[in-house]
Design an enzyme around this catalytic site. Structure first.
Site: not given
Length: 215
Positions: A121, A139
């Site tokens: 991420k 996310d």
């Protein structure tokens, strides 16, 4: 409607709804975004933005932060939660950037993943926001919304969601698309309260509303 067509329509509508797609973490240098995204785990971006001001006032560059002790960093970042772990990762990460990359954040995905405390991420966020390269940031908002909308089905693992989205999201759209999902997830398609479906620009094409996709 195929998932590919659905993805393009979702992108089109979110662009109209949220024309300014940008990261909500404040930064003006790549290393600062690395620090902020590490602190943002289980913490709001708004709080991180306040805390990093104090951090950078005391440690204004990569070298200063690399030379700081973990306890010094922890004393400042503790309000973000998991203070010791985050401070340790930030310290180690800044040391690698200083020693291996001469103070510059690497612009290759694999190299970013090798930095302490940096996962997919975070690496994707850096690739997209700092270097303008194709990126998909999975996310919590991205995972929740793409499942609800029907772009992916019953996928909760971030990497699996990312791989599925790479197949249907045009590379040039990925980074901004994920930022828009954050805005939409905070304002409309919320997690802690009932989603405001009646106010959603995706209502008539959303799987949550009974719309089915092909493939």
């Amino acid at each position: 409607m195929t998932k590919e067509k659905l993805a393009l329509e979702v992108i089109r509508r979110l662009k109209k709804q949220y024309p300014l797609a940008e990261c909500t973490l404040d930064y003006n240098e790549a290393w600062k975004l690395l620090v902020s995204v590490r602190l943002a785990a289980q913490c709001t971006d708004a709080r991180v933005n306040v805390i990093v001001e104090k951090l950078y006032k005391k440690f204004p560059d990569v070298n200063a932060l690399a030379e700081a002790s973990v306890s010094e960093i922890e004393a400042i970042v503790r309000p973000c939660g998991l203070g010791r772990t985050k401070a340790r990762d930030i310290s180690a990460c800044m040391k690698v950037i200083r020693d291996k990359y001469k103070g510059k954040v690497p612009d290759q995905f694999k190299q970013l993943l090798e930095l302490p405390g940096v996962g997919r991420k975070s690496a994707n966020l850096i690739m997209g926001d700092v270097f303008g390269k194709p990126a998909i940031v999975t996310d919590t908002h991205c995972i929740r919304l793409t499942n609800r909308i029907g772009l992916v089905e019953d996928l909760k693992e971030p990497k699996k969601v990312e791989m599925a989205l790479w197949k249907i999201i045009p590379p040039k759209e990925g980074s901004d698309f994920c930022h828009r999902l954050v805005f939409h997830g905070r304002e409309v398609c919320t997690a802690r309260t009932k989603p405001f479906c009646s106010e959603c620009c995706l209502l008539d094409i959303c799987a949550r509303n009974g719309v089915e996709t092909e493939g």
